[in-house]
Design an enzyme around this catalytic site. Structure first.
Site, PDB file in Angstrom:
ATOM      1  N   ASN A 120       1.597  -3.021   4.302  1.00 29.97           N
ATOM      2  CA  ASN A 120       0.644  -3.976   3.499  1.00 29.97           C
ATOM      3  C   ASN A 120      -0.065  -5.014   4.349  1.00 29.97           C
ATOM      4  O   ASN A 120      -0.252  -4.315   5.457  1.00 29.97           O
ATOM      5  CB  ASN A 120       1.384  -5.737   2.639  1.00 29.97           C
ATOM      6  CG  ASN A 120       1.036  -5.830   1.252  1.00 29.97           C
ATOM      7  OD1 ASN A 120      -0.040  -5.461   0.977  1.00 29.97           O
ATOM      8  ND2 ASN A 120       0.231  -7.132   1.950  1.00 29.97           N
TER       9      ASN A 120
ATOM     10  N   ASP B  30       0.978  -1.147   0.159  1.00 28.05           N
ATOM     11  CA  ASP B  30      -0.078   0.340  -0.235  1.00 28.05           C
ATOM     12  C   ASP B  30       1.160   1.311  -0.041  1.00 28.05           C
ATOM     13  O   ASP B  30      -0.016   2.282  -0.169  1.00 28.05           O
ATOM     14  CB  ASP B  30      -0.457   0.361   1.134  1.00 28.05           C
ATOM     15  CG  ASP B  30      -2.140  -1.396   1.351  1.00 28.05           C
ATOM     16  OD1 ASP B  30      -1.433  -2.424   1.299  1.00 28.05           O
ATOM     17  OD2 ASP B  30      -2.958  -0.904   0.642  1.00 28.05           O
TER      18      ASP B  30
HETATM   19  O1  MRU Z   1      -7.720  -2.940   3.266  1.00 31.80           O
HETATM   20  P1  MRU Z   1      -7.382  -3.397   1.205  1.00 31.80           P
HETATM   21  O2  MRU Z   1      -7.970  -4.879   1.257  1.00 31.80           O
HETATM   22  O3  MRU Z   1      -7.302  -2.335   0.944  1.00 31.80           O
HETATM   23  O4  MRU Z   1      -6.134  -3.987   1.410  1.00 31.80           O
HETATM   24  C1  MRU Z   1      -5.338  -4.433   0.981  1.00 31.80           C
HETATM   25  C2  MRU Z   1      -3.802  -4.745   0.962  1.00 31.80           C
HETATM   26  O5  MRU Z   1      -3.523  -4.563   1.957  1.00 31.80           O
HETATM   27  C3  MRU Z   1      -3.135  -5.264  -0.959  1.00 31.80           C
HETATM   28  O6  MRU Z   1      -2.410  -6.215  -0.360  1.00 31.80           O
HETATM   29  C4  MRU Z   1      -2.792  -3.748  -1.412  1.00 31.80           C
HETATM   30  O7  MRU Z   1      -3.762  -2.837  -1.899  1.00 31.80           O
HETATM   31  C5  MRU Z   1      -2.281  -4.489  -2.786  1.00 31.80           C
HETATM   32  S1  MRU Z   1      -3.276  -4.664  -3.600  1.00 31.80           S
HETATM   33  C6  MRU Z   1      -2.520  -5.184  -5.200  1.00 31.80           C
END
Ligand code: MRU
Length: 383
Positions: free
Chosen positions: A284, A274
């Site tokens: 992440n 992220d």
């Molecule tokens: O809370 P989320 O579901 O948005 O978290 C998403 C993640 O942690 C993913 O691994 C990250 O955004 C990479 S998506 C290509």
């Protein structure tokens, strides 16, 4: 959930004006195709349609967004989620922000002020994934380049061009990440965490694109998908995407990852991100850091796959990354079912930070950064 992986494909829901179960062109109800996370329909006066990921794997339902509030709610509630996908949603949200001013008799200055205020609401809907602010700032830069007397309608037109460009770029980035990653993915079974596929991006995904690209090239393996507590992105979404693609997937509770790695069965762990700092620390989904420590303990390579829009080179250490804390109910009553006594508190960070030293390589659209260092990051990203 049905154990055979025979997912109900398309449950009709109540007739809500804000929802549709018609995916239209590009819809992927057929096994073997990837889903899409969101799309813009029509011209700049059109609408954003978001696949409501909170309903998966039970059924496909699209939320129709005609204003910024609906987009912000969808991002906060994880109806659209995954770093690249929320960035794209934010960019389309900016088109809706301009559209909100149309028909209200606002002059160019007032219209611009409204859009910029909405930009901040969109950019702050979730704090950790830098892609969201990055995409909204691209839209803000488009506005800054337009003459002061630009009408709301012309603002919306220009913002739609930019949002579509961000969306199309993301598709290309995903493809490149898949290619670069598949070339270095060791043979054998793969462990992943959260969801990093088509649902999380505007294209084929990041870490999951590496996996699907390797599969499409003829490699054969099983994907182990961490369930990903508390919102189950691994079991609800990653397993769903892989079942659609006909790729063998085995779901495990997050706590089983150490035992699985100890068996020696896993050739590599691959996850998304992220936000990645200048030194390579990567935020992440919560649980990623523990997985990286376990991978290191068992000598299993740990890879992160992410586009350059996920890098935040303005900060150096992972300690500077804002970590979203979410509602206690997600832990105390997962999926609405009470799992702890009344009176218990919850600690619910949505992300954690994996230090660069635990990451064997970061797979970007521009190539693989390995070993991970400030210098290698700058070199590969061209900064
Ligand atoms: O809370 P989320 O579901 O948005 O978290 C998403 C993640 O942690 C993913 O691994 C990250 O955004 C990479 S998506 C290509």
């Amino acid at each position: 959930m049905n154990q055979k992986g025979d997912i109900p494909r398309f449950q009709a829901k109540e007739n809500s004006p804000a929802r549709t179960n018609s995916g239209g062109e590009g819809d992927s109800r057929n096994r073997g195709m990837s889903p899409f996370s969101l799309r813009w329909v029509g011209d700049a006066a059109g609408q954003l349609e978001i696949l409501d990921q909170t309903r998966l794997p039970g059924g496909l339902e699209w939320i129709v967004c005609r204003d910024v509030d609906t987009v912000v709610e969808a991002i906060k509630a994880l109806r659209v989620r995954g770093a690249p996908a929320i960035g794209i949603a934010g960019a389309y949200g900016m088109v809706l922000a301009a559209g909100e001013t149309a028909g209200h008799g606002l002059g160019p200055e007032a219209a611009r002020a409204h859009v910029l205020a909405r930009a901040e609401e969109l950019a702050t809907a979730r704090p950790t994934a830098v892609n969201l602010r990055w995409a909204v700032e691209r839209a803000v830069a488009v506005i800054a380049d337009l003459p002061a007397d630009t009408t709301a309608v012309a603002l919306a037109d220009a913002l739609l061009v930019e949002a579509r460009a961000i969306h199309a770029e993301d598709r290309r980035l995903c493809e490149a990440i898949g290619r670069h990653g598949a070339a270095i993915l060791p043979a054998g079974d793969i462990l992943t965490h959260c969801n990093t596929g088509a649902l999380a991006t505007g294209g084929a995904g990041t870490a999951l694109a590496v996996i699907t690209t390797a599969w499409d090239a003829g490699r054969r393996f099983t994907v182990f998908a961490d369930e990903t507590r508390p919102l189950l992105q691994g079991s609800r979404l990653t397993a769903w995407e892989l079942v659609q693609r006909g790729i063998p997937v085995t779901v495990l509770v997050d706590a089983a990852a150490g035992h699985l790695l100890a068996t020696g069965r896993i050739a590599a762990v691959i996850v998304g991100a992220d936000r990645i700092t200048a030194c390579g620390d990567a935020a992440n989904k919560i649980g990623t850091y523990g997985l990286a420590v376990l991978a290191e303990a068992h000598g299993v390579p740990f890879f992160v796959a992410a586009p350059s829009s996920t890098f935040d080179l303005a900060i150096d250490s992972g300690k500077e990354i804002p970590i979203e804390e979410r509602a206690a109910e997600e832990v105390l009553a997962p999926l609405g079912v009470p799992a702890a006594p009344e009176g218990a508190n919850a600690f619910n960070p949505a992300f954690d930070v994996t230090p660069a030293r635990l990451i064997r390589g970061i797979i970007t659209e521009k190539g693989v950064i390995s070993p991970v260092s400030r210098e290698a990051i700058r070199e590969v990203l061209g900064g």
